[in-house]
Design an enzyme around this catalytic site. Structure first.
Site, PDB file in Angstrom:
ATOM      1  N   ASP A 114       1.087  -1.179   0.436  1.00  0.00           N
ATOM      2  CA  ASP A 114      -0.242   0.387  -0.019  1.00  0.00           C
ATOM      3  C   ASP A 114       0.443   1.306  -0.287  1.00  0.00           C
ATOM      4  O   ASP A 114       1.957   0.851   0.837  1.00  0.00           O
ATOM      5  CB  ASP A 114      -0.513  -0.461   1.639  1.00  0.00           C
ATOM      6  CG  ASP A 114      -2.170  -0.566   1.093  1.00  0.00           C
ATOM      7  OD1 ASP A 114      -2.179  -1.163  -0.034  1.00  0.00           O
ATOM      8  OD2 ASP A 114      -1.981  -1.241   1.999  1.00  0.00           O
ATOM      9  N   ASP A 133      -7.068  -1.784  -4.892  1.00  0.00           N
ATOM     10  CA  ASP A 133      -8.284  -1.245  -4.079  1.00  0.00           C
ATOM     11  C   ASP A 133      -9.453  -0.307  -4.223  1.00  0.00           C
ATOM     12  O   ASP A 133     -10.560  -0.640  -3.724  1.00  0.00           O
ATOM     13  CB  ASP A 133      -7.881  -0.752  -2.087  1.00  0.00           C
ATOM     14  CG  ASP A 133      -7.057  -1.646  -1.030  1.00  0.00           C
ATOM     15  OD1 ASP A 133      -7.038  -2.710  -1.709  1.00  0.00           O
ATOM     16  OD2 ASP A 133      -5.894  -1.086  -0.836  1.00  0.00           O
TER      17      ASP A 133
END
Length: 162
Positions: A114, A133
């Site tokens: 991330d 995401d």
């Protein structure tokens, strides 16, 4: 189904290329933070070993991989059988491509990479996420709002009195 496949491949590639550039080429893994447009857009290195927002941390990586693959296959089968409209096919493609991009991360690293972080208006957001995401979320929302069988929608429109 071609539209679904195209958007699944695009979502997958965009996510993986963005992670490679930001984390490896720009060495976010080493420097940990890059302020792009603070506080609205920042790059912060993160290793997500759970589901979203670190929930489920400690669940076996293989359980998460199998779960993502099963959900992706379920959406694919449903999209094929339901004969979804164009927006729904795009949404399904985004969801599947994003899910499989995160699966690849788990297979390579054992966790999901991330790097995106947004804060605003005095709120300091501690969470990081990635483009996969975003694609998963956008795809799910698209399916919720537009996930109607194209044939049923046509029949329903034909039955409405004018």
């Amino acid at each position: 189904m071609r539209l679904l496949a195209l958007f699944a491949v695009l979502a997958f590639l965009i996510d993986q290329i963005s992670k490679y550039v930001v984390i490896h080429v720009w060495q976010l893994w080493r420097i940990r933070e890059i302020d792009v447009l603070p506080p609205i857009l920042n790059f912060r290195y993160g290793e997500n070993r759970g589901i979203n927002f670190g929930l489920g941390d400690g669940i076996s990586v293989w359980v998460l991989i199998v779960l993502a693959v099963v959900i992706s296959l379920g959406v694919l089968v449903w999209a094929y059988r339901a004969k979804l409209n164009r927006i729904s096919m795009i949404s399904a493609g985004l969801l599947i491509g994003g899910a499989l991009a995160n699966v690849l991360d788990r297979l390579i690293y054992g966790y999901v990479l991330d790097f995106l972080n947004n804060s605003c208006c005095g709120f300091d957001n501690p969470f990081v996420y990635n483009l996969a995401d975003v694609f998963i979320f956008a795809g799910a929302i698209g399916l919720i709002f537009f996930g109607e069988d194209a044939e049923k929608a046509t029949k329903k429109a034909a039955k409405k009195p004018k």
